[in-house]
Design a protein around this motif. Structure first.
Motif, short mmCIF file in Angstrom:
data_model
loop_
_atom_site.label_atom_id
_atom_site.label_comp_id
_atom_site.label_asym_id
_atom_site.label_seq_id
_atom_site.Cartn_x
_atom_site.Cartn_y
_atom_site.Cartn_z
N ARG A 1 6.57 -4.33 7.60
CA ARG A 1 6.13 -5.74 7.48
C ARG A 1 4.97 -6.00 6.22
O ARG A 1 5.28 -6.31 5.58
CB ARG A 1 6.27 -6.62 8.66
N MET A 2 4.34 -5.01 6.80
CA MET A 2 2.88 -4.79 6.24
C MET A 2 3.94 -4.60 4.17
O MET A 2 2.96 -4.53 3.58
CB MET A 2 2.36 -4.24 6.41
N LYS A 3 4.95 -3.47 4.55
CA LYS A 3 5.49 -2.80 3.56
C LYS A 3 5.87 -3.86 2.72
O LYS A 3 6.21 -4.07 1.40
CB LYS A 3 5.69 -1.44 3.52
N LEU A 4 6.56 -4.35 3.14
CA LEU A 4 7.67 -5.37 3.08
C LEU A 4 6.63 -6.42 2.40
O LEU A 4 6.99 -7.68 1.16
CB LEU A 4 8.03 -6.54 3.67
N TYR A 5 5.65 -7.24 3.02
CA TYR A 5 4.12 -8.42 2.29
C TYR A 5 3.49 -7.35 1.14
O TYR A 5 3.83 -8.51 0.23
CB TYR A 5 3.45 -8.38 3.30
N ARG A 6 3.59 -5.68 0.99
CA ARG A 6 3.44 -5.47 -0.07
C ARG A 6 4.32 -5.60 -1.40
O ARG A 6 4.31 -6.10 -2.69
CB ARG A 6 3.02 -4.06 0.04
N ALA A 7 5.67 -4.55 -1.38
CA ALA A 7 6.86 -5.02 -1.96
C ALA A 7 6.55 -6.37 -2.40
O ALA A 7 6.65 -6.91 -3.86
CB ALA A 7 8.00 -4.78 -0.92
N LEU A 8 6.84 -7.41 -1.80
CA LEU A 8 6.96 -8.86 -2.65
C LEU A 8 5.78 -9.65 -3.10
O LEU A 8 6.28 -10.26 -3.90
CB LEU A 8 7.15 -9.70 -1.28
N LYS A 9 4.79 -8.86 -2.90
CA LYS A 9 3.24 -9.25 -4.01
C LYS A 9 3.92 -8.71 -5.13
O LYS A 9 3.19 -9.25 -6.36
CB LYS A 9 2.23 -8.65 -3.26
N VAL A 10 4.11 -7.37 -4.96
CA VAL A 10 4.64 -6.57 -6.09
C VAL A 10 5.33 -7.04 -6.97
O VAL A 10 5.41 -7.88 -8.05
CB VAL A 10 4.31 -5.38 -6.52
N ALA A 11 6.77 -7.61 -6.39
CA ALA A 11 7.90 -8.21 -6.98
C ALA A 11 7.59 -9.47 -7.80
O ALA A 11 8.61 -10.08 -8.41
CB ALA A 11 9.07 -7.56 -6.14
N GLY A 12 7.43 -10.38 -6.79
CA GLY A 12 6.88 -11.69 -7.08
C GLY A 12 8.35 -12.49 -6.12
O GLY A 12 7.71 -13.01 -5.13
#
Length: 194
Positions: free
Chosen positions: A23-34
């Motif tokens: 979940r934390m990796k997904l949260y970070r990935a969304l922060k990067v991707a927008g």
């Protein structure tokens, strides 16, 4: 709609939702991707789309991410972060042993993941152009401060980071993308005894 404020996580249920490493990796990935779909994120984290979808729904249940307007294929659900970022503070979880334990576990997981991010850079730094290798930094500063001064330092560092986040976001939105990469800046401030 996503806000430009950092969300301070104060409730145990939301903190538990963040306790899962994926979940934390997904949260970070969304922060990067927008914005991204479960399929796009599954490719990034090398997990099954169904598993990623499940964890995205869990993050959404706690208001950490939200649905975004469809970016192309309206059949797929698009996601984005619900705020500018998140943080946690020990003071919000020290009232009960379970809360303190969960906060400690989430903090340790974050520290491990941040360390892994930096180690991945170190493993691949030879592949980056020289200007990026010269610009990358790792530093340690040992200071003598009061607790109040440490809190003030944190506020000042966050203000600088927000300035550069806004700068990067505005540049990308205006089409200024040449030479622009995602950059991680990790800072820690904590007392220690020599």
């Amino acid at each position: 709609m996503a806000t430009e404020k950092i969300r301070r996580i104060k409730d145990l249920d939301t903190l538990k939702a963040l306790a899962h490493p994926l979940r934390m990796k997904l949260y970070r990935a969304l922060k990067v991707a927008g914005t991204a779909t479960a399929s796009q994120l599954a490719d990034q984290v090398d997990e099954a789309v169904s598993l990623v979808s499940y964890h995205l729904r869990k993050l959404a249940t706690h208001g950490l991410i939200e649905e975004a307007e469809a970016g192309g294929d309206a059949r797929e659900r698009w996601w984005r972060s619900a705020d500018a970022g998140i943080n946690t503070r020990d003071e919000d979880f020290r009232d009960a042993p379970e809360s303190a334990a969960v906060h400690s576990a989430v903090s340790r997981m974050n520290a491990r993941q941040r360390g892994e991010m930096y180690e991945s850079y170190l493993d691949a730094q030879h592949a980056w152009p020289g200007d990026w290798r010269s610009a990358a930094f790792s530093s340690e500063h040992l200071l003598s401060l009061t607790a109040g001064e440490l809190a003030q330092l944190d506020d000042e560092l966050n203000e600088i980071i927000r300035k550069w986040q806004a700068h990067g976001r505005a540049a990308r939105e205006s089409g200024d993308t040449e030479g622009r990469e995602n950059v991680a800046v990790h800072t820690y401030g904590f007392p220690f005894r020599a």
